[in-house]
Structures are given as structure tokens and as C-alpha cells.
Design a protein around this motif. Structure first.
Motif, PDB file in Angstrom:
ATOM      1  N   TYR A  88      20.897-153.713 -44.201  1.00  0.00           N
ATOM      2  CA  TYR A  88      21.417-152.376 -43.955  1.00  0.00           C
ATOM      3  C   TYR A  88      21.162-151.950 -42.531  1.00  0.00           C
ATOM      4  O   TYR A  88      22.012-151.393 -42.134  1.00  0.00           O
ATOM      5  CB  TYR A  88      20.476-151.639 -44.990  1.00  0.00           C
ATOM      6  CG  TYR A  88      20.817-151.588 -46.296  1.00  0.00           C
ATOM      7  CD1 TYR A  88      22.091-152.221 -46.903  1.00  0.00           C
ATOM      8  CD2 TYR A  88      19.952-151.524 -47.632  1.00  0.00           C
ATOM      9  CE1 TYR A  88      22.454-152.330 -48.074  1.00  0.00           C
ATOM     10  CE2 TYR A  88      20.033-151.674 -48.726  1.00  0.00           C
ATOM     11  CZ  TYR A  88      21.471-151.846 -49.066  1.00  0.00           C
ATOM     12  OH  TYR A  88      21.545-152.341 -50.617  1.00  0.00           O
ATOM     13  N   ASP A  91      24.118-153.170 -40.648  1.00  0.00           N
ATOM     14  CA  ASP A  91      25.416-152.465 -41.130  1.00  0.00           C
ATOM     15  C   ASP A  91      25.367-151.223 -40.376  1.00  0.00           C
ATOM     16  O   ASP A  91      26.387-150.666 -39.701  1.00  0.00           O
ATOM     17  CB  ASP A  91      25.331-152.330 -42.459  1.00  0.00           C
ATOM     18  CG  ASP A  91      25.535-153.443 -43.214  1.00  0.00           C
ATOM     19  OD1 ASP A  91      26.124-154.489 -42.847  1.00  0.00           O
ATOM     20  OD2 ASP A  91      25.266-153.619 -44.673  1.00  0.00           O
ATOM     21  N   ILE A  92      23.896-150.863 -40.123  1.00  0.00           N
ATOM     22  CA  ILE A  92      23.973-149.125 -39.605  1.00  0.00           C
ATOM     23  C   ILE A  92      24.306-149.360 -37.891  1.00  0.00           C
ATOM     24  O   ILE A  92      25.074-148.418 -37.464  1.00  0.00           O
ATOM     25  CB  ILE A  92      22.582-148.615 -39.710  1.00  0.00           C
ATOM     26  CG1 ILE A  92      22.502-148.305 -41.210  1.00  0.00           C
ATOM     27  CG2 ILE A  92      22.269-147.301 -38.919  1.00  0.00           C
ATOM     28  CD1 ILE A  92      20.942-147.763 -41.726  1.00  0.00           C
ATOM     29  N   GLN A  93      23.613-150.362 -37.649  1.00  0.00           N
ATOM     30  CA  GLN A  93      23.807-150.674 -36.095  1.00  0.00           C
ATOM     31  C   GLN A  93      25.324-150.764 -35.769  1.00  0.00           C
ATOM     32  O   GLN A  93      25.908-150.368 -34.873  1.00  0.00           O
ATOM     33  CB  GLN A  93      22.944-152.058 -35.471  1.00  0.00           C
ATOM     34  CG  GLN A  93      21.472-151.824 -35.647  1.00  0.00           C
ATOM     35  CD  GLN A  93      21.397-150.671 -34.390  1.00  0.00           C
ATOM     36  OE1 GLN A  93      21.977-150.470 -33.438  1.00  0.00           O
ATOM     37  NE2 GLN A  93      20.206-150.085 -34.806  1.00  0.00           N
ATOM     38  N   THR A  94      25.836-151.663 -36.593  1.00  0.00           N
ATOM     39  CA  THR A  94      27.625-151.908 -36.482  1.00  0.00           C
ATOM     40  C   THR A  94      28.332-150.484 -36.561  1.00  0.00           C
ATOM     41  O   THR A  94      29.248-150.312 -35.909  1.00  0.00           O
ATOM     42  CB  THR A  94      28.004-153.112 -37.318  1.00  0.00           C
ATOM     43  OG1 THR A  94      27.823-152.642 -38.683  1.00  0.00           O
ATOM     44  CG2 THR A  94      27.574-154.282 -36.863  1.00  0.00           C
ATOM     45  N   LYS A  95      27.923-150.084 -37.619  1.00  0.00           N
ATOM     46  CA  LYS A  95      28.784-148.655 -37.880  1.00  0.00           C
ATOM     47  C   LYS A  95      28.393-147.513 -36.908  1.00  0.00           C
ATOM     48  O   LYS A  95      29.353-146.649 -36.597  1.00  0.00           O
ATOM     49  CB  LYS A  95      28.482-148.128 -39.262  1.00  0.00           C
ATOM     50  CG  LYS A  95      29.041-149.067 -40.242  1.00  0.00           C
ATOM     51  CD  LYS A  95      28.710-148.604 -41.651  1.00  0.00           C
ATOM     52  CE  LYS A  95      29.300-149.522 -42.700  1.00  0.00           C
ATOM     53  NZ  LYS A  95      29.181-149.211 -43.946  1.00  0.00           N
ATOM     54  N   THR A  96      27.257-147.399 -36.096  1.00  0.00           N
ATOM     55  CA  THR A  96      26.801-146.414 -35.305  1.00  0.00           C
ATOM     56  C   THR A  96      27.209-146.696 -33.851  1.00  0.00           C
ATOM     57  O   THR A  96      26.842-146.211 -32.934  1.00  0.00           O
ATOM     58  CB  THR A  96      25.513-145.953 -35.539  1.00  0.00           C
ATOM     59  OG1 THR A  96      24.757-147.074 -35.187  1.00  0.00           O
ATOM     60  CG2 THR A  96      25.360-145.099 -36.774  1.00  0.00           C
ATOM     61  N   ASN A  97      28.006-148.013 -33.717  1.00  0.00           N
ATOM     62  CA  ASN A  97      28.176-148.418 -32.418  1.00  0.00           C
ATOM     63  C   ASN A  97      29.217-147.629 -31.808  1.00  0.00           C
ATOM     64  O   ASN A  97      30.172-146.854 -32.577  1.00  0.00           O
ATOM     65  CB  ASN A  97      28.662-149.947 -32.530  1.00  0.00           C
ATOM     66  CG  ASN A  97      28.920-150.802 -31.205  1.00  0.00           C
ATOM     67  OD1 ASN A  97      28.739-150.136 -30.240  1.00  0.00           O
ATOM     68  ND2 ASN A  97      29.303-151.833 -31.265  1.00  0.00           N
ATOM     69  N   ASN A 100      32.971-148.559 -32.462  1.00  0.00           N
ATOM     70  CA  ASN A 100      33.213-148.212 -33.851  1.00  0.00           C
ATOM     71  C   ASN A 100      33.648-146.668 -34.041  1.00  0.00           C
ATOM     72  O   ASN A 100      34.700-146.392 -34.888  1.00  0.00           O
ATOM     73  CB  ASN A 100      32.172-148.915 -34.592  1.00  0.00           C
ATOM     74  CG  ASN A 100      32.746-148.593 -36.232  1.00  0.00           C
ATOM     75  OD1 ASN A 100      33.864-148.720 -36.549  1.00  0.00           O
ATOM     76  ND2 ASN A 100      31.747-148.389 -37.289  1.00  0.00           N
ATOM     77  N   LEU A 101      32.553-146.001 -33.367  1.00  0.00           N
ATOM     78  CA  LEU A 101      32.791-144.497 -33.462  1.00  0.00           C
ATOM     79  C   LEU A 101      34.150-144.230 -33.048  1.00  0.00           C
ATOM     80  O   LEU A 101      34.648-143.151 -33.567  1.00  0.00           O
ATOM     81  CB  LEU A 101      31.545-143.749 -32.970  1.00  0.00           C
ATOM     82  CG  LEU A 101      30.127-143.918 -33.748  1.00  0.00           C
ATOM     83  CD1 LEU A 101      29.246-143.294 -32.899  1.00  0.00           C
ATOM     84  CD2 LEU A 101      30.413-143.472 -35.083  1.00  0.00           C
ATOM     85  N   VAL A 104      37.184-145.036 -35.424  1.00  0.00           N
ATOM     86  CA  VAL A 104      37.267-144.056 -36.404  1.00  0.00           C
ATOM     87  C   VAL A 104      37.951-142.722 -35.981  1.00  0.00           C
ATOM     88  O   VAL A 104      38.530-141.987 -36.612  1.00  0.00           O
ATOM     89  CB  VAL A 104      35.522-143.974 -37.076  1.00  0.00           C
ATOM     90  CG1 VAL A 104      35.831-142.914 -38.063  1.00  0.00           C
ATOM     91  CG2 VAL A 104      35.239-145.196 -37.709  1.00  0.00           C
TER      92      VAL A 104
END
Length: 122
Positions: A88, A91-97, A100-101, A104
Motif C-alpha cells: 500500500y 501504491d501511495i508513493q506512485t499515486k502521489t508522485n 502522476n498528479l 491526472v
């Protein structure tokens, strides 16, 4: 002593010749000792004590094995949860990169700007 000399005979001549007898070994048979009430009670108490210690040892061993099995199961659950937490975190690190931001934000027709960002520590 001279007066007794006429009755004197050699011991070897006086006894008739007899064959030598073999000595037979006789086994000594002892009577068993009678136990007193104190000795009997001591034996009973010691037997009960030894039995109790044996049962306590077996019970303790079984209990320890049961506890070890439970500890192992809990350790396996903890390891599983730690692995899930690590995944998890990834996953958080990749999504808050930042990349990625931005991706999005572009897909939602948004724009990242530092003018409207406020520092919380101030």
C-alpha cells in the motif's frame, strides 16, 4: 606329666581314617523385613508426588506447544499485514508522485499552480 604318658596317643592314630568331606555352600535365606506404617506412608507419598510431577510436566509441555502454535499463527498474520502495508505504501508513493498528479490534472482539465498553495506551517 609322666604319669599321663601311658594314655598319650597320637591324634592321627586315634581317629579312624575318614574321607575328606566337601563343604557344601549353604545359601543364606533372609526373611523380608516388615515395613512400618511410616515407611509405607512415605512410599505412598513419594509415589503420588512423582506421579503429580510427571503429569504436571506433560501438561506444561502440551500447553507450551499450544501457545507456540498460536504465536506462530499470530506472527504469520503480522507478517502478512506488514507485507500488505508495504505494498500500500508503494501504491501511495506512485499515486502521489508529481508526474502522476500532473497526468491526472491534465485528464480532468486542471492545472497545477503554486500561486494558490498555502503553507500549513505558517
Amino acid at each position: 606329666m609322666a604319669q599321663n604318658a601311658y594314655r598319650y596317643e597320637n591324634a592321627a592314630r586315634a581317629l579312624p581314617a575318614q574321607p575328606a568331606r566337601k563343604k557344601v555352600k549353604v545359601k543364606k535365606r533372609y526373611q523380608p523385613a516388615v515395613w512400618t506404617k511410616q515407611e509405607r506412608s512415605l512410599v505412598v507419598v513419594m509415589a503420588v508426588t512423582v506421579l503429580f510431577v510427571m503429569l504436571a510436566t506433560v501438561w506444561t509441555t502440551v500447553s507450551m506447544q499450544r501457545v507456540d502454535a498460536k504465536n506462530q499463527a499470530v506472527s504469520e498474520k503480522i507478517d502478512k499485514v506488514n507485507e500488505e502495508n508495504d505494498s500500500y505504501r508503494g501504491d501511495i508513493q506512485t499515486k502521489t508522485n508529481k508526474d502522476n498528479l500532473e497526468k491526472v490534472a491534465k485528464s480532468a482539465n486542471m492545472e497545477q499552480s503554486t500561486t494558490n498553495v498555502r503553507n500549513v506551517n505558517q
